[in-house]
Design a protein around this motif. Structure first.
Motif, PDB file in Angstrom:
ATOM      1  N   PHE A 102      -8.128 -18.909  -3.520  1.00 41.75           N
ATOM      2  CA  PHE A 102      -8.884 -19.323  -2.329  1.00 41.75           C
ATOM      3  C   PHE A 102      -8.314 -18.656  -1.086  1.00 41.75           C
ATOM      4  O   PHE A 102      -9.048 -18.065  -0.292  1.00 41.75           O
ATOM      5  CB  PHE A 102      -8.835 -20.850  -2.229  1.00 41.75           C
ATOM      6  CG  PHE A 102      -9.199 -21.417  -0.891  1.00 41.75           C
ATOM      7  CD1 PHE A 102      -8.214 -21.928  -0.043  1.00 41.75           C
ATOM      8  CD2 PHE A 102     -10.518 -21.455  -0.453  1.00 41.75           C
ATOM      9  CE1 PHE A 102      -8.534 -22.463   1.195  1.00 41.75           C
ATOM     10  CE2 PHE A 102     -10.857 -21.978   0.792  1.00 41.75           C
ATOM     11  CZ  PHE A 102      -9.862 -22.486   1.606  1.00 41.75           C
ATOM     12  N   THR A 103      -6.985 -18.690  -0.917  1.00 36.33           N
ATOM     13  CA  THR A 103      -6.393 -18.093   0.287  1.00 36.33           C
ATOM     14  C   THR A 103      -6.564 -16.575   0.298  1.00 36.33           C
ATOM     15  O   THR A 103      -6.711 -15.977   1.371  1.00 36.33           O
ATOM     16  CB  THR A 103      -4.892 -18.440   0.439  1.00 36.33           C
ATOM     17  OG1 THR A 103      -4.175 -17.974  -0.698  1.00 36.33           O
ATOM     18  CG2 THR A 103      -4.696 -19.940   0.581  1.00 36.33           C
ATOM     19  N   GLU A 104      -6.542 -15.946  -0.888  1.00 29.85           N
ATOM     20  CA  GLU A 104      -6.732 -14.483  -0.920  1.00 29.85           C
ATOM     21  C   GLU A 104      -8.124 -14.119  -0.411  1.00 29.85           C
ATOM     22  O   GLU A 104      -8.299 -13.174   0.355  1.00 29.85           O
ATOM     23  CB  GLU A 104      -6.538 -13.959  -2.349  1.00 29.85           C
ATOM     24  CG  GLU A 104      -5.066 -13.880  -2.755  1.00 29.85           C
ATOM     25  CD  GLU A 104      -4.892 -13.692  -4.257  1.00 29.85           C
ATOM     26  OE1 GLU A 104      -3.731 -13.723  -4.715  1.00 29.85           O
ATOM     27  OE2 GLU A 104      -5.907 -13.521  -4.974  1.00 29.85           O
ATOM     28  N   VAL A 105      -9.124 -14.900  -0.832  1.00 31.74           N
ATOM     29  CA  VAL A 105     -10.501 -14.630  -0.380  1.00 31.74           C
ATOM     30  C   VAL A 105     -10.634 -14.885   1.119  1.00 31.74           C
ATOM     31  O   VAL A 105     -11.257 -14.106   1.845  1.00 31.74           O
ATOM     32  CB  VAL A 105     -11.510 -15.495  -1.178  1.00 31.74           C
ATOM     33  CG1 VAL A 105     -12.902 -15.393  -0.589  1.00 31.74           C
ATOM     34  CG2 VAL A 105     -11.528 -15.062  -2.633  1.00 31.74           C
ATOM     35  N   ILE A 106     -10.010 -15.968   1.599  1.00 33.99           N
ATOM     36  CA  ILE A 106     -10.065 -16.268   3.036  1.00 33.99           C
ATOM     37  C   ILE A 106      -9.431 -15.147   3.843  1.00 33.99           C
ATOM     38  O   ILE A 106      -9.958 -14.705   4.867  1.00 33.99           O
ATOM     39  CB  ILE A 106      -9.374 -17.615   3.344  1.00 33.99           C
ATOM     40  CG1 ILE A 106     -10.098 -18.776   2.659  1.00 33.99           C
ATOM     41  CG2 ILE A 106      -9.300 -17.856   4.852  1.00 33.99           C
ATOM     42  CD1 ILE A 106     -11.581 -18.850   2.931  1.00 33.99           C
ATOM     43  N   ARG A 107      -8.293 -14.640   3.382  1.00 40.29           N
ATOM     44  CA  ARG A 107      -7.604 -13.555   4.103  1.00 40.29           C
ATOM     45  C   ARG A 107      -8.491 -12.315   4.172  1.00 40.29           C
ATOM     46  O   ARG A 107      -8.512 -11.597   5.177  1.00 40.29           O
ATOM     47  CB  ARG A 107      -6.264 -13.203   3.407  1.00 40.29           C
ATOM     48  CG  ARG A 107      -5.215 -14.272   3.562  1.00 40.29           C
ATOM     49  CD  ARG A 107      -3.999 -13.899   4.425  1.00 40.29           C
ATOM     50  NE  ARG A 107      -4.270 -12.990   5.495  1.00 40.29           N
ATOM     51  CZ  ARG A 107      -4.097 -13.275   6.796  1.00 40.29           C
ATOM     52  NH1 ARG A 107      -3.690 -14.463   7.154  1.00 40.29           N
ATOM     53  NH2 ARG A 107      -4.346 -12.371   7.711  1.00 40.29           N
ATOM     54  N   GLU A 108      -9.248 -12.078   3.109  1.00 37.74           N
ATOM     55  CA  GLU A 108     -10.166 -10.943   3.091  1.00 37.74           C
ATOM     56  C   GLU A 108     -11.248 -11.121   4.168  1.00 37.74           C
ATOM     57  O   GLU A 108     -11.515 -10.232   4.970  1.00 37.74           O
ATOM     58  CB  GLU A 108     -10.834 -10.884   1.719  1.00 37.74           C
ATOM     59  CG  GLU A 108     -10.801  -9.525   1.052  1.00 37.74           C
ATOM     60  CD  GLU A 108     -11.410  -9.608  -0.324  1.00 37.74           C
ATOM     61  OE1 GLU A 108     -12.567  -9.159  -0.507  1.00 37.74           O
ATOM     62  OE2 GLU A 108     -10.728 -10.154  -1.231  1.00 37.74           O
TER      63      GLU A 108
END
Ligand code: ATP
Ligand code: ATP
Ligand code: MG
Ligand code: MG
Lengths: 164, 165, 164, 165
Positions: A102-108
Motif C-alpha cells: 500500500f505504501t509503495e503505491v502511495i509513494r508512486e
C-alpha cells in the motif's frame, strides 16, 4: 453523455486492473456494467487475488476488501486527479505485507499528488516526507507536538504510535 | 497546485491557533485515539466549502465550534485558513499564493475570505471550478468509505463514477 | 413484558457505566430511553470520555466509538451471557493504550467466558492463553500452522503478525 | 459449557480436515489477510445453526463449500463438527461431551448429527434452547458490528436489547 461515461469507465477499468495487480502482487480485477443501458446500469466488481478463484467480493476477507476498495478509489482518482488526496486510517485492516505494498503505491502516486495520511501504523509512518504528531495532554484540547521533516528525524515517537 | 499551510483556530478540538505546513509528497499525521487527527481532515473539508455538517460528524454546523473542555471556555468563532501555492498558474488570479478562509460565529453567521478580503462562498467555488480542488468524494478517503464503495447498494458506486466522468 | 425489559435495560445501563469507565479510565456513559413508550422507544447513547464534554456519539473519534460500542455490546452480553464470545478484529481502530485496556477487560471477562479473539495486533496476541496461526502457503488453501499454549511459548511469530 | 474442539473440512478455504482445540480462557487466532481466520468464525456460526448465508458472506449456502484453489478441485461436501464439554450439566442429555455436526452437499442437501447420529436441525436447536448457546447477535462481535450498534438507525440497537430481555 454516453461516450464520455464509456471512455471514463474504460479508463477506470484499466487503472483498476493495474493498481489491483500492484496491491496483490498479481491476481485480476475488473469492473463490469451489468446492464446494456450505460447511463442506468449498475457497476459490478470482480476481484480475484492471485491463486484464488474469481468470486463475488463479498467472499473476500476484510483486508482483501479494503485493498480492493482503495484500489478502485485510486483508479477513479487517477481519471480526474485533484492536487491532493487525504487518507484517514484506510490501512487499519491490513497486515504488514499489505501495508508495505500500500505504501509503495502511495509513494508512486505522491510524485504527482500531495498526500495527507492519517494512521496508527508504524510502517505507514515510515513513508512520510513530513510527520505531524497530535496529542491531547489537556483533555479536549488538541495540540500539535512534533514535526519531523524529510529524512532528518525519521524515528517515530514510541509514545505516540501504536506498536502493533 | 500545492497545499502550503493550514491554520485552524476555534474549530472542533483546536481552541487555539494551530498551524500545519505542507510540502510536496506525503504528510503523515499520527496520535492517540480522539486526539484530533480526523478533526484536521474535517477542517480541510470545511474550508473547501463543505455544506453538510454530517460530512464532518456534526448534527449542525455550530457543532464545529470549539465547545469547551479542560478549563477552557467555548469559543465564539471557528476559523480555518488554507494557503495554496498556484504552481501551475491554473487559478484565474494574478497571485501565486492564495489563502481561503472560512469563519462561523455562534450566531450562525458565516464569513468567507479570499486573501484576507471578504467574499462570497460562490467566489471561492468559482475560483476552484476547473482545478479539481474541492472536497470531492474521491479526494478524501475515510475508513468507512472503503466499505461503501464495495457495498451491495450500487448507487454510491455509480455516483462516484459519474462524478469522475 | 414491560417490567422485564425495564429490568434488563437498567442492568445493561449499570454495566455500561462500569465497562466504559474501565475502557476510558474514567468518563461517563449512559443509555436513555427517548420516549415514554418503553416497548417502542429508541435507545440513545451518551458517551463522555474523561475531561471532554458530553456529546452525541457521532462527534467521538473512530477509536472512541469503537471502544464505546464494544463496551455496550459487552454490557448486553453480561445480562444474558453465552458460554462463549468471539471477537473478530474489533481492536483494529484502537491505539496501544486502548488496546491494553481492552485486553485487561477481556481477561477479566475470560474468568467466566471462553473467548476466541481474531486479531492482527501484537498486544492483543500477548493476552492469549492459546494461540493459533493460520496461513495460506498454497493460495486458496488455509492451513493451521502453529499452536502455542499457556505461558510455555508465548513469543509471537514475527512473520505472521503485523508489527504496527 | 466449554468449546472443546472444532473440526472443519471442505468448508470455505479449508479443503482438508483442520482441527482446533479450545481450552478455558482466551484463544487468539492470527494470520495474514485472507488466510482464513474469519472463515473459522463462519464455520462456528454455521455449525450452531445459522440459516442465513449472508451472515457468512455467501450469496447462497453452496458458497460455503470449498470451491477449488491452487491445484485442488472443489469439494463435494462441507462438514463442521463442534465438540462441547457440558461442565455444568445443563444439557438434557446423559453425555458430558456433545458433538454437533453439520454437513452440506453440492446437491443442496443438508445433514445434522448429534454425537455422530443423524438428527434434525430442530433437535440441535432444542438441545441448546436454554443454555444461551447459539449464534446470537451478541456472542459474535465482528468489526462492522461495532459501528452498527452506534448507528443512527436505532432499530438494530433496539433488537439487541430485546433479545437480551
Ligand atoms: N466542537 C468541539 N469542541 C470540542 N471538542 C470537540 C468538538 N468536536 C469534536 N471534539 C472532540 O474531538 C474528538 C475527536 O477527535 P478526532 O475524531 O479528530 O480523533 P482522531 O484523532 O481522529 O482519533 P481516532 O484515532 O480514534 O480516529 C472527540 O473526542 C470530540 O470530543
Ligand atoms: N467456498 C470457498 N472456497 C474456497 N475459498 C473460499 C471460499 N469461501 C471463501 N474463500 C476464501 O477465503 C478467503 C477469506 O478468508 P477470511 O475471510 O477468513 O480471511 P481472514 O483471515 O479473516 O482475513 P482478514 O485478516 O483480511 O480479515 C477469501 O480469499 C476467499 O477467497
Ligand atoms: Mg479519526
Ligand atoms: Mg477477517
Amino acid at each position: 453523455s454516453i461516450e464520455r461515461f464509456r471512455a471514463t469507465f474504460d479508463k477506470i477499468r484499466e487503472n483498476f486492473a493495474q493498481v489491483f495487480a500492484k496491491f496483490f502482487k498479481g491476481g485480476r480485477a475488473d469492473i463490469v456494467l451489468t446492464e446494456n443501458d450505460i447511463l442506468e446500469s449498475n457497476i459490478e466488481i470482480i476481484a480475484q487475488p492471485p491463486g484464488k478463484k474469481p468470486e463475488s467480493i463479498q467472499l473476500l476477507s476484510g483486508g482483501e476488501r479494503a485493498l480492493t476498495a482503495i484500489g478502485l478509489l485510486l483508479s477513479i482518482f487517477m481519471v480526474k486527479p485533484s492536487p491532493f488526496l487525504i487518507l484517514d486510517e484506510v490501512d487499519a485492516p491490513l497486515d504488514d505485507p499489505n501495508v508495505r505494498r500500500f505504501t509503495e503505491v502511495i509513494r508512486e502516486f505522491a510524485k504527482n499528488t500531495q498526500f495527507i495520511v492519517i494512521t496508527h501504523n508504524k510502517r505507514t509512518m515510515e513513508m512520510a516526507d513530513c510527520l505531524y504528531g497530535v496529542t491531547m495532554e489537556e483533555p479536549g484540547v488538541s495540540k500539535l507536538v512534533s514535526v519531523n521533516f524529510k529524512k532528518e528525524e525519521r524515528t517515530p515517537d514510541p509514545i505516540i504510535v501504536k506498536d502493533g | 497546485m500545492l497545499f502550503k499551510k493550514l491554520e485552524v483556530c476555534g474549530f472542533k478540538s483546536f481552541p487555539e491557533l494551530v498551524e500545519l505546513k505542507f510540502d510536496k509528497g506525503v504528510t503523515v499525521i499520527v496520535g492517540p485515539n480522539g486526539c484530533g487527527k480526523t478533526n484536521i481532515l474535517d477542517s480541510i473539508r470545511w474550508v473547501l466549502g463543505e455544506q453538510s455538517s454530517r460530512m464532518m460528524r456534526g448534527k449542525e454546523m455550530l457543532d464545529l465550534i470549539f465547545n469547551g473542555g479542560s478549563n477552557k471556555k467555548p469559543k465564539g468563532m471557528a476559523e480555518v485558513s488554507l494557503t495554496l501555492l498556484d504552481t501551475e498558474g491554473v487559478l484565474p488570479t494574478e497571485y501565486s499564493e492564495v489563502t481561503i478562509t472560512r469563519r462561523l460565529f455562534r450566531s450562525g453567521e458565516s464569513e468567507y475570505l479570499l486573501n484576507r478580503n471578504t467574499c462570497r462562498l460562490k467566489d471561492i467555488q468559482e475560483l476552484f471550478m476547473d482545478t479539481g480542488l474541492g472536497a470531492d468524494a474521491y479526494s478524501i478517503i475515510e475508513q468507512s468509505q472503503t466499505d461503501l464503495i464495495l457495498s451491495n447498494n450500487p448507487s454510491m458506486r455509480r455516483s462516484l463514477f459519474e462524478e469522475a466522468a
